[in-house]
Design a protein around this motif. Structure first.
Motif, PDB file in Angstrom:
ATOM      1  N   ILE A  32      -2.182   9.145   2.826  1.00 60.19           N
ATOM      2  CA  ILE A  32      -0.989   8.725   3.787  1.00 60.19           C
ATOM      3  C   ILE A  32      -1.129   7.318   4.357  1.00 60.19           C
ATOM      4  O   ILE A  32      -0.064   6.673   4.485  1.00 60.19           O
ATOM      5  CB  ILE A  32      -1.565   9.721   5.335  1.00 60.19           C
ATOM      6  N   ASN A  33      -2.123   6.579   4.407  1.00 62.22           N
ATOM      7  CA  ASN A  33      -2.252   5.445   5.102  1.00 62.22           C
ATOM      8  C   ASN A  33      -1.869   4.330   3.707  1.00 62.22           C
ATOM      9  O   ASN A  33      -1.353   3.260   4.119  1.00 62.22           O
ATOM     10  CB  ASN A  33      -3.834   4.847   5.558  1.00 62.22           C
ATOM     11  N   ALA A  34      -2.321   4.432   2.484  1.00 65.77           N
ATOM     12  CA  ALA A  34      -1.958   3.775   1.580  1.00 65.77           C
ATOM     13  C   ALA A  34      -0.349   3.716   1.240  1.00 65.77           C
ATOM     14  O   ALA A  34       0.110   2.707   0.913  1.00 65.77           O
ATOM     15  CB  ALA A  34      -2.658   4.224   0.311  1.00 65.77           C
ATOM     16  N   ASN A  35       0.478   4.759   1.367  1.00 67.53           N
ATOM     17  CA  ASN A  35       1.710   4.813   1.527  1.00 67.53           C
ATOM     18  C   ASN A  35       2.470   4.028   2.605  1.00 67.53           C
ATOM     19  O   ASN A  35       3.685   3.500   2.510  1.00 67.53           O
ATOM     20  CB  ASN A  35       2.327   6.179   1.287  1.00 67.53           C
ATOM     21  N   ILE A  36       1.854   4.136   3.726  1.00 68.88           N
ATOM     22  CA  ILE A  36       2.181   3.157   4.807  1.00 68.88           C
ATOM     23  C   ILE A  36       1.853   1.736   4.757  1.00 68.88           C
ATOM     24  O   ILE A  36       2.892   0.845   4.923  1.00 68.88           O
ATOM     25  CB  ILE A  36       1.798   3.736   6.171  1.00 68.88           C
ATOM     26  N   TYR A  37       0.817   1.405   4.718  1.00 66.67           N
ATOM     27  CA  TYR A  37       0.005  -0.018   4.511  1.00 66.67           C
ATOM     28  C   TYR A  37      -0.202  -0.449   3.132  1.00 66.67           C
ATOM     29  O   TYR A  37      -0.727  -1.685   3.266  1.00 66.67           O
ATOM     30  CB  TYR A  37      -1.014  -0.150   5.498  1.00 66.67           C
ATOM     31  N   GLY A  38      -0.121   0.231   2.106  1.00 71.07           N
ATOM     32  CA  GLY A  38      -0.563  -0.248   0.855  1.00 71.07           C
ATOM     33  C   GLY A  38      -0.238  -1.287   0.156  1.00 71.07           C
ATOM     34  O   GLY A  38      -1.093  -2.244  -0.263  1.00 71.07           O
ATOM     35  N   ASN A  39       0.939  -2.085   0.527  1.00 71.57           N
ATOM     36  CA  ASN A  39       1.397  -3.308   0.055  1.00 71.57           C
ATOM     37  C   ASN A  39       1.031  -4.488   1.063  1.00 71.57           C
ATOM     38  O   ASN A  39       1.221  -5.691   0.455  1.00 71.57           O
ATOM     39  CB  ASN A  39       3.121  -3.148  -0.221  1.00 71.57           C
ATOM     40  N   GLN A  40       0.739  -4.193   2.339  1.00 70.58           N
ATOM     41  CA  GLN A  40       0.098  -5.449   2.810  1.00 70.58           C
ATOM     42  C   GLN A  40      -1.137  -6.151   2.244  1.00 70.58           C
ATOM     43  O   GLN A  40      -1.667  -5.260   1.366  1.00 70.58           O
ATOM     44  CB  GLN A  40      -0.148  -4.805   4.378  1.00 70.58           C
ATOM     45  N   GLN A  41      -1.489  -7.101   2.812  1.00 70.33           N
ATOM     46  CA  GLN A  41      -2.778  -7.811   2.204  1.00 70.33           C
ATOM     47  C   GLN A  41      -3.643  -8.141   3.614  1.00 70.33           C
ATOM     48  O   GLN A  41      -3.057  -8.438   4.633  1.00 70.33           O
ATOM     49  CB  GLN A  41      -2.342  -9.062   1.238  1.00 70.33           C
ATOM     50  N   ASP A  42      -5.009  -8.222   3.236  1.00 68.38           N
ATOM     51  CA  ASP A  42      -5.988  -8.588   4.074  1.00 68.38           C
ATOM     52  C   ASP A  42      -5.874 -10.306   3.877  1.00 68.38           C
ATOM     53  O   ASP A  42      -5.422 -10.862   3.303  1.00 68.38           O
ATOM     54  CB  ASP A  42      -7.171  -7.806   4.166  1.00 68.38           C
ATOM     55  N   ASP A  43      -6.915 -10.757   4.867  1.00 65.24           N
ATOM     56  CA  ASP A  43      -7.030 -12.211   4.809  1.00 65.24           C
ATOM     57  C   ASP A  43      -7.472 -12.752   3.464  1.00 65.24           C
ATOM     58  O   ASP A  43      -7.319 -14.064   3.232  1.00 65.24           O
ATOM     59  CB  ASP A  43      -8.172 -12.580   5.978  1.00 65.24           C
ATOM     60  N   ASN A  44      -8.212 -11.990   2.727  1.00 59.17           N
ATOM     61  CA  ASN A  44      -8.631 -12.529   1.481  1.00 59.17           C
ATOM     62  C   ASN A  44      -7.634 -12.178   0.089  1.00 59.17           C
ATOM     63  O   ASN A  44      -7.994 -12.603  -0.980  1.00 59.17           O
ATOM     64  CB  ASN A  44      -9.876 -11.589   1.036  1.00 59.17           C
ATOM     65  N   GLY A  45      -6.506 -11.627   0.576  1.00 62.16           N
ATOM     66  CA  GLY A  45      -5.509 -11.425  -0.416  1.00 62.16           C
ATOM     67  C   GLY A  45      -5.354 -10.177  -1.064  1.00 62.16           C
ATOM     68  O   GLY A  45      -4.883 -10.095  -2.099  1.00 62.16           O
ATOM     69  N   VAL A  46      -6.379  -9.281  -0.639  1.00 61.67           N
ATOM     70  CA  VAL A  46      -6.454  -8.096  -1.409  1.00 61.67           C
ATOM     71  C   VAL A  46      -5.412  -7.075  -0.779  1.00 61.67           C
ATOM     72  O   VAL A  46      -5.514  -6.910   0.378  1.00 61.67           O
ATOM     73  CB  VAL A  46      -7.883  -7.442  -0.900  1.00 61.67           C
ATOM     74  N   ARG A  47      -4.651  -6.408  -1.480  1.00 60.06           N
ATOM     75  CA  ARG A  47      -3.825  -5.147  -1.204  1.00 60.06           C
ATOM     76  C   ARG A  47      -4.651  -4.272  -0.261  1.00 60.06           C
ATOM     77  O   ARG A  47      -5.731  -3.612  -0.596  1.00 60.06           O
ATOM     78  CB  ARG A  47      -3.122  -4.803  -2.160  1.00 60.06           C
ATOM     79  N   MET A  48      -4.044  -3.626   0.626  1.00 56.16           N
ATOM     80  CA  MET A  48      -4.545  -2.789   1.667  1.00 56.16           C
ATOM     81  C   MET A  48      -4.864  -1.420   0.745  1.00 56.16           C
ATOM     82  O   MET A  48      -5.767  -0.711   1.303  1.00 56.16           O
ATOM     83  CB  MET A  48      -3.624  -2.402   2.722  1.00 56.16           C
ATOM     84  N   SER A  49      -4.089  -1.060  -0.260  1.00 58.45           N
ATOM     85  CA  SER A  49      -4.195   0.098  -1.199  1.00 58.45           C
ATOM     86  C   SER A  49      -5.612   0.042  -1.659  1.00 58.45           C
ATOM     87  O   SER A  49      -6.465   0.992  -1.799  1.00 58.45           O
ATOM     88  CB  SER A  49      -3.372   0.207  -2.175  1.00 58.45           C
ATOM     89  N   THR A  50      -6.074  -1.047  -1.980  1.00 56.89           N
ATOM     90  CA  THR A  50      -7.394  -1.389  -2.601  1.00 56.89           C
ATOM     91  C   THR A  50      -8.707  -1.411  -1.441  1.00 56.89           C
ATOM     92  O   THR A  50      -9.503  -0.623  -1.669  1.00 56.89           O
ATOM     93  CB  THR A  50      -7.717  -2.756  -3.374  1.00 56.89           C
ATOM     94  N   TYR A  51      -8.142  -1.920  -0.399  1.00 58.48           N
ATOM     95  CA  TYR A  51      -9.107  -2.301   0.894  1.00 58.48           C
ATOM     96  C   TYR A  51      -9.372  -0.511   1.297  1.00 58.48           C
ATOM     97  O   TYR A  51     -10.367  -0.138   1.581  1.00 58.48           O
ATOM     98  CB  TYR A  51      -8.607  -2.896   2.123  1.00 58.48           C
ATOM     99  N   LEU A  52      -8.188   0.267   1.280  1.00 62.77           N
ATOM    100  CA  LEU A  52      -8.345   1.647   1.953  1.00 62.77           C
ATOM    101  C   LEU A  52      -9.102   2.314   0.766  1.00 62.77           C
ATOM    102  O   LEU A  52      -9.765   3.461   1.073  1.00 62.77           O
ATOM    103  CB  LEU A  52      -7.090   2.041   2.320  1.00 62.77           C
ATOM    104  N   LEU A  53      -9.073   1.949  -0.612  1.00 63.95           N
ATOM    105  CA  LEU A  53      -9.908   2.688  -1.520  1.00 63.95           C
ATOM    106  C   LEU A  53     -11.253   2.612  -1.165  1.00 63.95           C
ATOM    107  O   LEU A  53     -12.139   3.653  -1.135  1.00 63.95           O
ATOM    108  CB  LEU A  53      -9.737   2.073  -2.833  1.00 63.95           C
ATOM    109  N   VAL A  54     -11.706   1.659  -0.739  1.00 61.80           N
ATOM    110  CA  VAL A  54     -13.326   1.359  -0.394  1.00 61.80           C
ATOM    111  C   VAL A  54     -13.481   2.009   0.830  1.00 61.80           C
ATOM    112  O   VAL A  54     -14.513   2.793   0.924  1.00 61.80           O
ATOM    113  CB  VAL A  54     -13.553   0.129  -0.223  1.00 61.80           C
ATOM    114  N   SER A  55     -12.644   1.963   2.031  1.00 62.06           N
ATOM    115  CA  SER A  55     -13.019   2.608   2.920  1.00 62.06           C
ATOM    116  C   SER A  55     -13.076   4.205   2.950  1.00 62.06           C
ATOM    117  O   SER A  55     -13.848   4.972   3.501  1.00 62.06           O
ATOM    118  CB  SER A  55     -11.680   2.244   4.281  1.00 62.06           C
ATOM    119  N   MET A  56     -11.872   4.806   2.590  1.00 59.48           N
ATOM    120  CA  MET A  56     -12.135   6.322   2.463  1.00 59.48           C
ATOM    121  C   MET A  56     -13.039   6.975   1.298  1.00 59.48           C
ATOM    122  O   MET A  56     -13.466   7.770   1.639  1.00 59.48           O
ATOM    123  CB  MET A  56     -10.595   6.631   1.894  1.00 59.48           C
ATOM    124  N   ALA A  57     -13.384   6.104   0.164  1.00 58.50           N
ATOM    125  CA  ALA A  57     -14.295   6.581  -0.820  1.00 58.50           C
ATOM    126  C   ALA A  57     -15.802   6.376  -0.033  1.00 58.50           C
ATOM    127  O   ALA A  57     -16.540   7.314  -0.213  1.00 58.50           O
ATOM    128  CB  ALA A  57     -14.351   5.513  -1.888  1.00 58.50           C
TER     129      ALA A  57
END
Length: 244
Positions: A32-57
């Motif tokens: 759900i969250n990756a399909n909404i925010y997945g293409n955004q990037q955090d301050d380190n240039g990491v895609r939110m889809s990857t950031y959320l992978l860590v959070s949800m795992a």
């Protein structure tokens, strides 16, 4: 000992709460969250889809480690099964190590399924030099949460252990920044979050995907929490054994 570990794992795999809260919820919440925010990037240039992978795992692994330790341990103690194990040739340390090993085995489905969802649905791609330390740190880092589950299961009845474990699980997830970034939390809660084992546990993975490697400061804090909670669990287990 191996047969006991197999029984422990199979019992949890038949548990509906385990399947819903530990296996399905992290994957669904990620999608759900990756399909909404997945293409955004955090301050380190990491895609939110990857950031959320860590959070949800990390959430799924944390939830699994507590669900597979607190309630079953309390049920075994209350039913007298733990007392029966204590009169078998299995030494006390083997019982605890087996419980720890079974709980760690049950952490893997959430880690692997969220990772598979990230790769297949969001196209997350990382070199093996990041995948290996990411999954290993999120797997081994669950030890303090398993210890917390055993501590709860040694102190409370089965009926009380379940809500206590779920409250701790949700509190650690929220304060650890697994559902929302810590920077988005208010000042007091943000300060509190930095003391939580869940924050430093997830930060292991966030640093890996940012290309910073595994930070030794977070490793030491997670190890310290594992030692403290492990000692508390051992003390509570001894007290429960004496009472029995």
């Amino acid at each position: 000992m191996l047969y006991y570990a197999k029984i422990e794992a199979l019992r949890m795999l038949r548990n509906r709460r385990y399947i819903i809260f530990v296996v399905l919820f992290p994957v669904v919440f990620y999608l759900i969250n990756a399909n909404i925010y997945g293409n955004q990037q955090d301050d380190n240039g990491v895609r939110m889809s990857t950031y959320l992978l860590v959070s949800m795992a990390a959430y799924g692994a944390l939830a699994s480690s507590m669900m597979s330790s607190a309630v079953p341990w309390a049920q075994e103690r209350q039913s007298g099964w733990l007392r029966q194990l204590q009169i078998t040739p299995l030494p006390s340390w083997a019982i605890i190590v087996t419980k720890l090993g079974a709980a760690m085995l049950l952490v893997l489905p959430s880690l692997l399924l969220v990772s598979a969802a990230a790769v297949l649905q969001q196209g997350v791609s990382m070199p093996a030099g990041q995948w290996v330390p990411l999954l290993l740190s999120l797997w081994i880092g669950t030890v303090p949460f398993i210890a917390l589950g055993l501590f709860i299961g040694s102190l409370l009845s089965a009926d009380a252990a379940q809500p206590a474990a779920m409250i701790c699980m949700f509190a650690l997830s929220l304060l650890g920044g697994l559902w929302f970034p810590v920077d988005a939390i208010g000042g007091t809660m943000r300060t509190l979050a930095h003391f939580m084992p869940s924050y430093h546990y997830a930060n292991l993975g966030w640093n890996v995907i940012a290309g910073n490697g595994v930070p030794m400061s977070d490793v030491l804090i997670v190890v310290a929490w594992a030692a403290v909670l492990g000692g508390a669990a051992a003390y509570a287990y001894r007290r429960a054994t004496v009472r029995a």
